[in-house]
Motif scaffolding. Structure first.
Motif, short mmCIF file in Angstrom:
data_model
loop_
_atom_site.label_atom_id
_atom_site.label_comp_id
_atom_site.label_asym_id
_atom_site.label_seq_id
_atom_site.Cartn_x
_atom_site.Cartn_y
_atom_site.Cartn_z
N PHE A 74 17.75 45.97 53.31
CA PHE A 74 18.61 46.53 52.27
C PHE A 74 20.05 46.23 52.66
O PHE A 74 20.43 46.41 53.82
N ASP A 75 20.84 45.72 51.72
CA ASP A 75 22.28 45.49 51.92
C ASP A 75 23.04 46.25 50.85
O ASP A 75 22.59 46.34 49.70
N TYR A 76 24.20 46.77 51.21
CA TYR A 76 25.12 47.35 50.23
C TYR A 76 26.51 46.81 50.54
O TYR A 76 27.00 46.97 51.66
N ASP A 77 27.13 46.15 49.56
CA ASP A 77 28.46 45.56 49.73
C ASP A 77 29.46 46.17 48.77
O ASP A 77 29.16 46.37 47.59
N TRP A 78 30.66 46.42 49.27
CA TRP A 78 31.79 46.83 48.46
C TRP A 78 32.66 45.62 48.21
O TRP A 78 32.75 44.72 49.04
N THR A 79 33.30 45.58 47.06
CA THR A 79 34.24 44.51 46.75
C THR A 79 35.19 45.01 45.67
O THR A 79 35.02 46.10 45.14
N GLY A 80 36.16 44.24 45.35
CA GLY A 80 37.11 44.57 44.29
C GLY A 80 37.56 43.29 43.61
O GLY A 80 38.75 43.03 43.47
N ILE A 81 36.60 42.48 43.19
CA ILE A 81 36.90 41.18 42.62
C ILE A 81 37.17 41.32 41.12
O ILE A 81 36.32 41.76 40.37
N ASP A 82 38.38 40.92 40.70
CA ASP A 82 38.76 40.94 39.29
C ASP A 82 38.21 39.71 38.59
O ASP A 82 38.42 38.58 39.05
N LEU A 83 37.49 39.91 37.48
CA LEU A 83 36.95 38.81 36.69
C LEU A 83 37.84 38.50 35.50
O LEU A 83 37.93 37.36 35.06
N ALA A 84 38.45 39.51 34.94
CA ALA A 84 39.34 39.40 33.79
C ALA A 84 40.18 40.67 33.78
O ALA A 84 39.83 41.65 34.47
N PRO A 85 41.27 40.73 33.01
CA PRO A 85 42.03 41.98 32.94
C PRO A 85 41.13 43.15 32.55
O PRO A 85 40.43 43.10 31.54
N GLY A 86 41.07 44.15 33.40
CA GLY A 86 40.28 45.34 33.11
C GLY A 86 38.82 45.26 33.49
O GLY A 86 38.06 46.18 33.22
N VAL A 87 38.39 44.15 34.12
CA VAL A 87 36.99 44.02 34.54
C VAL A 87 36.96 43.66 36.03
O VAL A 87 37.44 42.60 36.43
N GLU A 88 36.41 44.57 36.82
CA GLU A 88 36.33 44.37 38.26
C GLU A 88 34.91 44.61 38.76
O GLU A 88 34.28 45.61 38.40
N VAL A 89 34.40 43.70 39.59
CA VAL A 89 33.12 43.92 40.26
C VAL A 89 33.40 44.83 41.46
O VAL A 89 34.25 44.52 42.29
N GLU A 90 32.72 45.98 41.50
CA GLU A 90 32.99 46.97 42.54
C GLU A 90 32.00 46.94 43.69
O GLU A 90 32.36 47.22 44.83
N ASP A 91 30.71 46.66 43.40
CA ASP A 91 29.71 46.69 44.47
C ASP A 91 28.48 45.87 44.10
O ASP A 91 28.26 45.55 42.94
N VAL A 92 27.72 45.52 45.13
CA VAL A 92 26.45 44.82 44.97
C VAL A 92 25.50 45.38 46.01
O VAL A 92 25.88 45.56 47.17
N TRP A 93 24.27 45.68 45.59
CA TRP A 93 23.25 46.05 46.58
C TRP A 93 22.02 45.20 46.36
O TRP A 93 21.78 44.70 45.28
#
Length: 177
Positions: A74-93
């Motif tokens: 099991f993996d859990y990752d945090w991130t703050g990658i902006d894809l477009a204004p107002g859309v951010e990828v916050e996490d992936v598990w």
């Protein structure tokens, strides 16, 4: 809820794995640790993409069959990658299955795949799949380090019609029980 699940998983791994000491070159047992790296995320919409740092925790169990090793994790990752204004990828598990071959003393070359879920700040979350490969090396009693590259796909993300694919490259370090 996710925080409670992660804490319960970590406690269960520590409690169950404490009785299983890792001997040199033997991959059998529980492991826990962390990872950090880079993620590149693309979509089927022109200009909606992003890249940046990703990192988190890893938990799992491997079973050494001699030349071959199989396991799950099991993996859990945090991130703050902006894809477009107002859309951010916050996490992936991810829930993983892996199988590998002992290529040199205390080294493991492996393939990995499984289920993934990605969450965003305002588009919700969606599930998908991933495949990849990695290498892990035992560098000290009960300590291993390695690297992993994964390709992820999330089709029709949260019923928005947006197809998302991501590639991650991460450095991992684990304590092996």
């Amino acid at each position: 809820m996710t925080g409670k699940f992660l804490l319960a998983s970590a406690i269960a791994t520590l409690a169950a794995g404490s009785a299983m000491a890792q001997s040199s070159g033997d991959w059998t047992g529980f492991y826990g640790g962390g990872q950090i790296g880079y993620a590149d995320i693309d979509t089927n919409i022109s200009g909606v993409d992003g890249s940046g740092t990703i990192g988190g925790i890893i938990l799992g169990y491997d079973y050494d069959l001699g030349d071959w090793v199989v396991g799950g994790g099991f993996d859990y990752d945090w991130t703050g990658i902006d894809l477009a204004p107002g859309v951010e990828v916050e996490d992936v598990w991810r829930i993983k299955a892996r199988a590998g071959y002992n290529v040199i003393p205390e080294g493991l070359l492996y393939a990995v795949g499984g289920y993934a879920e990605a969450g965003t700040d305002n588009l919700g979350s969606d599930n998908g799949w991933f495949i990849g490969a990695g290498y892990e090396q035992i560098v000290a009693p009960n300590i291993s380090v390695g690297g992993e590259i994964l390709y992820h796909e999330f089709n029709n993300f949260n019923s928005t019609g947006i197809d998302v694919d991501a590639t991650t490259i991460q450095f991992r370090a684990a304590y092996r029980f």
